[in-house]
Design an enzyme around this catalytic site. Structure first.
Site, PDB file in Angstrom:
ATOM      1  N   LYS A 176     -30.210  44.792  43.622  1.00 58.96           N
ATOM      2  CA  LYS A 176     -30.313  45.164  42.208  1.00 58.96           C
ATOM      3  C   LYS A 176     -28.885  45.265  41.684  1.00 58.96           C
ATOM      4  O   LYS A 176     -28.198  46.261  41.883  1.00 58.96           O
ATOM      5  CB  LYS A 176     -31.031  46.529  42.086  1.00 58.96           C
ATOM      6  CG  LYS A 176     -31.800  46.717  40.792  1.00 58.96           C
ATOM      7  CD  LYS A 176     -30.986  46.611  39.517  1.00 58.96           C
ATOM      8  CE  LYS A 176     -30.230  47.877  39.208  1.00 58.96           C
ATOM      9  NZ  LYS A 176     -29.329  47.702  38.034  1.00 58.96           N
ATOM     10  N   GLU A 251     -21.605  54.982  48.664  1.00 51.11           N
ATOM     11  CA  GLU A 251     -20.168  54.802  48.428  1.00 51.11           C
ATOM     12  C   GLU A 251     -19.932  55.171  46.976  1.00 51.11           C
ATOM     13  O   GLU A 251     -20.321  54.421  46.074  1.00 51.11           O
ATOM     14  CB  GLU A 251     -19.800  53.345  48.750  1.00 51.11           C
ATOM     15  CG  GLU A 251     -18.328  53.195  49.062  1.00 51.11           C
ATOM     16  CD  GLU A 251     -17.508  53.047  47.812  1.00 51.11           C
ATOM     17  OE1 GLU A 251     -17.021  54.083  47.295  1.00 51.11           O
ATOM     18  OE2 GLU A 251     -17.355  51.922  47.353  1.00 51.11           O
ATOM     19  N   CYS A 285     -13.220  52.191  42.544  1.00 51.77           N
ATOM     20  CA  CYS A 285     -13.568  53.494  43.120  1.00 51.77           C
ATOM     21  C   CYS A 285     -12.398  54.073  43.890  1.00 51.77           C
ATOM     22  O   CYS A 285     -12.190  55.279  43.899  1.00 51.77           O
ATOM     23  CB  CYS A 285     -14.812  53.391  43.996  1.00 51.77           C
ATOM     24  SG  CYS A 285     -14.737  52.049  45.165  1.00 51.77           S
ATOM     25  N   GLU A 384     -13.072  61.674  37.885  1.00 56.89           N
ATOM     26  CA  GLU A 384     -12.820  60.242  37.970  1.00 56.89           C
ATOM     27  C   GLU A 384     -12.852  59.677  36.544  1.00 56.89           C
ATOM     28  O   GLU A 384     -13.853  59.814  35.839  1.00 56.89           O
ATOM     29  CB  GLU A 384     -13.909  59.588  38.813  1.00 56.89           C
ATOM     30  CG  GLU A 384     -13.702  58.120  39.006  1.00 56.89           C
ATOM     31  CD  GLU A 384     -14.714  57.502  39.969  1.00 56.89           C
ATOM     32  OE1 GLU A 384     -15.924  57.715  39.768  1.00 56.89           O
ATOM     33  OE2 GLU A 384     -14.299  56.811  40.907  1.00 56.89           O
TER      34      GLU A 384
END
Ligand code: NAD
Length: 482
Positions: A176, A251, A285, A384
């Site tokens: 997906k 992750e 990331c 973040e």
């Protein structure tokens, strides 16, 4: 162009026939549409994957020998390289990333496929010493059908590391992709079919995370979920999978620190530090988004880095500048909001890059920003951002550096810059992170190197040989022979 799902080696219309616009982040304009998948489409794809495996590992994919599987993966890598330019163009338009970054991503994807192709016939169990009269062995079996939820920041690379490893371990995959970045993944499934992957080995269902993604995590036929994305969504996916006892690799995000000591080689360090936050417009990331600098070189680093930041240019992906636009309007608003809030709180901007005049007003552009003296507890130092925004702060000694570095919820990557080898190693052991780089910083780089987080950065490891273990089920066979 209207894209359908790719299931069982064929384009398939969605169950509800609904679609989602695909927006070009450089202009804000739609240029294609993808199918808005739902639970029925996911079920169709899982079914196709199960057929590829067969009830007794006798399906067309599962019955291939390791060498045949490896050869297909090697051929897949070659086909990616042959189509690299098309794939890069597609992904650059879809995600807004600079063309050179998309080209690198296609090359890294091919490298993942080569690496995992080479692992197929080296993944094996062991014989174990046990009581007299027994021989005990372990075998590594495929899990069956694995689900892969992929984000929009590095679609091709993340497909390579997760789908590549799972296929190598003998599983069939349902993917997906992110609603903002599905086109390269659809094309990759089509390329796999063209070069001879059996139907059902690789299936792609597009659509929204809350619909197709949620249905994939909940589908009983999926035996493993691999997720890359935000910490909040990762928790949702992990919980849904856990409720049906399905293992997951998560992750998630990061707020990764780079520590620069007074004795560091700044000529080496500064280009790497800049790249680690600017690459892919900061939407990485493992971006090095916090810069901790020892007080003796703090002002020098600011001065030298400010010159570099001021030279950075953001513009349309086709112009191939230092930064493309951010991926979508939501990310754009979020990053701008964090920058504006930091300025309103009085945090000082040391330097700012530029947005070129050719950039459309409707594109999602954000210039690079360097903030100095950022309070360690501020939002800018803790959250973040996922944009080209670097938060600098000073420290006095090693102990303070470690405390600051470990002082967020995240723990993905860390970098240490020092000429003192003992210090580098000492700190590597103290830093809470899945990867520590000494005198370098690989923003996710290195297909051979296990990668993943601690704390809110997730759990499980992808990349390297280590990843293969997560995509297998270990069976112990104990034989009593007297
Ligand atoms: P997200 O985590 O919501 O999306 C990532 C993937 O998960 C996409 O494929 C999405 O369709 C899917 N998804 C979303 N909701 C789901 C659900 N309920 N069940 C199953 N799958 C679902 O990320 P986002 O909203 O696109 O971005 C938000 C923030 O996430 C960013 O600002 C950034 O901080 C972070 N992010 C991190 C990474 C990373 O590589 N660690 C990647 C993308 C985004």
């Amino acid at each position: 162009m209207e894209y359908r799902h790719f299931i069982g080696n064929a384009w398939k219309a969605g169950d509800n026939r609904e679609s989602l616009d695909v927006i070009d982040p450089s202009t804000g304009e739609p240029f294609a549409a993808i199918a808005r998948g739902n639970a029925a489409d996911i079920a169709t794809a899982v079914n196709a994957a199960r057929n590829a495996m067969g009830d007794a590992l006798d399906g067309p994919w599962a019955k291939l020998s390791p060498v045949e599987r490896a050869n297909l993966l090697f051929a897949y890598a070659a086909a990616v390289l042959n189509n690299a330019d098309e794939l890069a163009q597609l992904e650059a338009r879809d995600t807004g990333k600079a063309l050179k970054t998309a080209r690198t991503d296609a090359a890294v994807l091919a490298r993942y496929l080569q690496y995992y192709a080479g692992c197929v016939d080296k993944l094996h169990g062991e014989t174990l010493p046990y009581t007299t009269g027994f021989t005990v062995l372990t075998v590594r079996e495929p899990i069956g059908v694995t689900g892969h939820i992929i984000p929009w920041n590095y679609p091709m690379q993340i497909y390579g590391r997760s789908v590549g490893a799972s296929l190598a371990a003998g599983n069939a995959c349902v993917v997906k992709p992110a609603e903002d970045a599905s086109l390269s993944i659809l094309r990759l499934a089509e390329i796999a079919a063209d070069i001879g992957f059996p139907a059902g080995a690789i299936n792609v269902v597009t659509g929204l995370g809350s619909e197709a993604g949620a249905a994939l995590s909940a589908n009983e036929g999926v035996g493993h979920i691999s997720f890359t994305g935000s910490t909040a969504t990762g928790a949702l996916v992990g919980r849904t999978a856990a409720e049906r006892h399905c293992p997951s690799v998560l992750e998630l995000g990061g707020k990764s620190p780079q520590l620069v000591f007074d004795d560091a080689d700044l000529d080496e360090a500064l280009p790497v530090i800049q790249n680690a936050i600017v690459q892919n417009a900061g939407q990485t990331c493992s971006a090095g988004s916090r810069l901790l600098v020892q007080r003796g070189v703090y002002e020098t680093v600011i001065e030298r880095l400010a010159q570099r930041f001021e030279a950075l240019r953001a513009g349309p992906s086709a112009m191939d500048l230092d930064l493309g636009p951010l991926v979508n309007a939501k990310q754009h608003a979020r990053v701008r909001g964090i920058v504006e809030q930091a300025e309103a709180e009085g945090i000082r901007v040391a330097a700012r890059g530029k947005i070129v005049v050719e950039a459309s007003r409707n594109g999602f552009f954000q210039e690079a920003v360097l903030f100095r003296d950022v309070p360690p507890q501020s939002r800018l130092a803790q959250e973040e951002v996922f944009g080209p925004v670097l938060a600098m702060m000073p420290f006095d000694d090693e102990a303070e550096a470690v405390k600051l570095a470990n002082g967020t919820n995240y723990g993905l990557v860390a970098g240490v810059w020092t000429r003192d080898g003992s210090r580098g190693l000492r700190l590597a052991r103290k830093l809470q992170a899945g990867q520590v780089f000494i005198n370098n910083y690989g923003a996710g780089g290195g297909v051979e190197l296990p990668f993943g987080g601690v704390k809110a950065s997730g759990h499980g490891r992808e990349k390297g040989f280590e990843a293969l273990y997560g995509f297998t089920s270990l069976k112990t066979i104990a034989i009593r022979h007297g």
